[in-house]
Design a protein around this motif. Structure first.
Motif, PDB file in Angstrom:
ATOM      1  N   VAL A  88      39.131  40.886  31.043  1.00 38.03           N
ATOM      2  CA  VAL A  88      40.039  40.269  30.495  1.00 38.03           C
ATOM      3  C   VAL A  88      39.515  38.681  29.686  1.00 38.03           C
TER       4      VAL A  88
ATOM      5  N   ARG B 276      39.456  38.044  25.541  1.00 37.08           N
ATOM      6  CA  ARG B 276      40.122  36.995  25.120  1.00 37.08           C
ATOM      7  C   ARG B 276      39.294  36.033  24.159  1.00 37.08           C
ATOM      8  N   GLN B 277      37.854  36.366  24.448  1.00 34.14           N
ATOM      9  CA  GLN B 277      36.909  35.656  23.718  1.00 34.14           C
ATOM     10  C   GLN B 277      37.033  35.835  22.208  1.00 34.14           C
TER      11      GLN B 277
ATOM     12  N   TYR C  26      39.490  35.697  20.410  1.00 32.32           N
ATOM     13  CA  TYR C  26      40.511  34.889  19.932  1.00 32.32           C
ATOM     14  C   TYR C  26      39.929  33.143  19.975  1.00 32.32           C
TER      15      TYR C  26
ATOM     16  N   SER D 286      32.137  36.808  28.286  1.00 31.71           N
ATOM     17  CA  SER D 286      32.727  36.476  29.520  1.00 31.71           C
ATOM     18  C   SER D 286      32.216  35.218  30.334  1.00 31.71           C
TER      19      SER D 286
END
Length: 453
Positions: free
Chosen positions: A147, A151-152, A154, A178
């Motif tokens: 997760v 998310r990286q 964005y 990550s």
């Protein structure tokens, strides 16, 4: 008539020395304490600092020693024997290393990892149900890591890993990393977990647990793809493809011969067609796959080729026992051979790394361990034991790591190696459980002719 018990191997005679002493509060709960420490270790692999991992690894080793002192020794087993051969060669390589102090550090690191393996194997052999709990802990850490990595996408462009070399055909490709700060390491960490998650989906019974395993599997695949690690991609195809094939063969073993031979072939053809369609139709995949055949025109390929050339020179000078185990020894010797501007922390190939660290015996010991593990997994995967399906997942994990390891040495990082050792402990525990079952059946006396059957 009972057969006489086989003598205890010399290496194991220290075990059980405290078996007759009164049990304390800690030793009475050794399985539970060991399981909780291992869960913390596996869940924290991508999240805990190096110092934290070192403490957990040391705790695992101490717990195994304490457990072994209170437990009667058994048989060594083929996997443990292969591991002892690897350790023996590493010990010899350390003794004959040109940098023995640095090699001793690598030997200590290897020994500490084997302590974690020994505790995993002991726990799974005594209580196979702990496999599900350990995998659940592993999936918790993997899910958080996936997760965070996704998310990286964005995040600010400056915070992303990009290809900055104008000579690379994949220039500008965004790669997630990550919590591990390295896309290739993230891909290597996720790679052996995916088949474990797939088997958890099939093995776990309740709907919430299956959904948790399925979510971990899907997000893990997505995160691995977004690392754009070519070795991890090829390893994932090999790992999940082999797992699907093994599960299909296990499911159809009682089918007619025609379908037992035809179904695996259909699966292979279908997978190949799907891969061709994906590579030809999805532009990022096509560009990244093209870099595999770009030769020295791709910066990553050119870097590895230059490192391999230097490493081969190191192997040529010390072919029999190498320079000693560990990256510390490598970092001291490699600069004497490296080409200008091509610094490296490893050989970027597991076979070459084994050769440079421990010579030809080290490579042979590593191949023997891989062969023994795969053979054990295939044998156990056809049975009906509690660890039969996990054994197939372990074989698939090793297949993926072996493919990735041809062009990278991410395997030697603790985030990857400890997951591989968990898979190895699964196979060793499955074999031990099968041996105990066979031994128990041999004590059942067959009815004599004068007795009713």
């Amino acid at each position: 008539m009972l057969s006489p018990a086989s003598p205890t191997p010399l290496l194991l005679r220290w075990q059980g020395l405290l078996a007759g002493s009164p049990a304390g509060s800690i030793t009475q709960h050794l399985p539970l304490i060991s399981g909780l420490v291992l869960c913390a270790l596996l869940a924290g692999l991508p999240l805990v600092t190096r110092a934290g991992l070192s403490l957990l690894i040391a705790a695992c080793g101490l717990l195994w020693v304490l457990w072994a002192l209170r437990t009667s020794p058994g048989q060594i087993g083929p996997i443990n024997l292969a591991l002892l051969a690897v350790l023996a060669v590493a010990l010899l390589a350390t003794g004959f290393s040109p940098v023995p102090v640095a090699a001793a550090k690598g030997l200590m690191k290897l020994t500490s990892y084997l302590g974690v393996y020994a505790l995993m194997r002991q726990l799974l052999a005594s209580s196979p149900l702990w496999w599900d709990r350990l995998v659940a802990a592993l999936l918790v850490g993997q899910l958080f890591t996936s997760v965070i990595g996704i998310r990286q996408l964005y995040a600010e462009p400056s915070q992303l890993a990009r290809w900055s070399d104008n000579n690379s055909v994949a220039e500008g490709t965004v790669r997630i990393y990550s919590t591990l700060d390295n896309p290739n390491l993230l891909g290597g960490y996720l790679l052996p977990i995916l088949p474990l998650a797939a088997v958890a989906v099939l093995r776990w019974r309740t709907l919430p647990r299956r959904l948790f395993a399925l979510l971990s599997l899907v997000l893990g695949i997505v995160a691995l793809v977004l690392t754009y690690s070519r070795g991890a991609w090829m390893g994932m195809v090999a790992s999940l493809g082999l797992l699907g094939l093994l599960l299909a063969m296990r499911q159809t073993r009682h089918w007619p011969l025609f379908w037992r031979r035809t179904l695996p072939l259909l699966l292979l053809v279908g997978t190949a067609v799907a891969l061709v369609v994906l590579v030809t139709q999805v532009e990022p995949l096509r560009v990244r796959v093209m870099s595999l055949v770009a030769g020295r025109e791709d910066s990553s390929n050119n870097f590895r080729i230059n490192v391999w050339t230097s490493v081969l020179a190191m192997i040529n000078d010390r072919p029999w026992l190498g320079i000693g185990p560990g990256n510390t020894a490598f970092n001291l010797i490699y600069p004497l051979y490296q080409q200008p501007k091509f610094n490296a922390l490893s050989a970027y190939s597991i076979p070459l790394e084994l050769l440079v660290e421990a010579g030809v015996p080290g490579l042979l010991a590593g191949l023997a361990l891989l062969f023994t593990a795969v053979r054990t997994g295939l044998l156990q995967g056809q049975g009906q034991g509690m660890l039969s399906l996990p054994a197939l997942a372990a074989v698939a994990a090793f297949a993926g790591l072996a493919v990735q390891g041809l062009t990278d040495t991410i395997f030697f990082r603790p985030e990857v190696q400890l997951v591989a050792l968990f898979s190895l402990a699964t196979l060793a525990a499955a074999a031990a459980d099968d041996s105990r079952a066979a031994g128990a059946s041999s004590f059942v006396r067959a009815p004599e002719a004068s007795e009713p059957a």
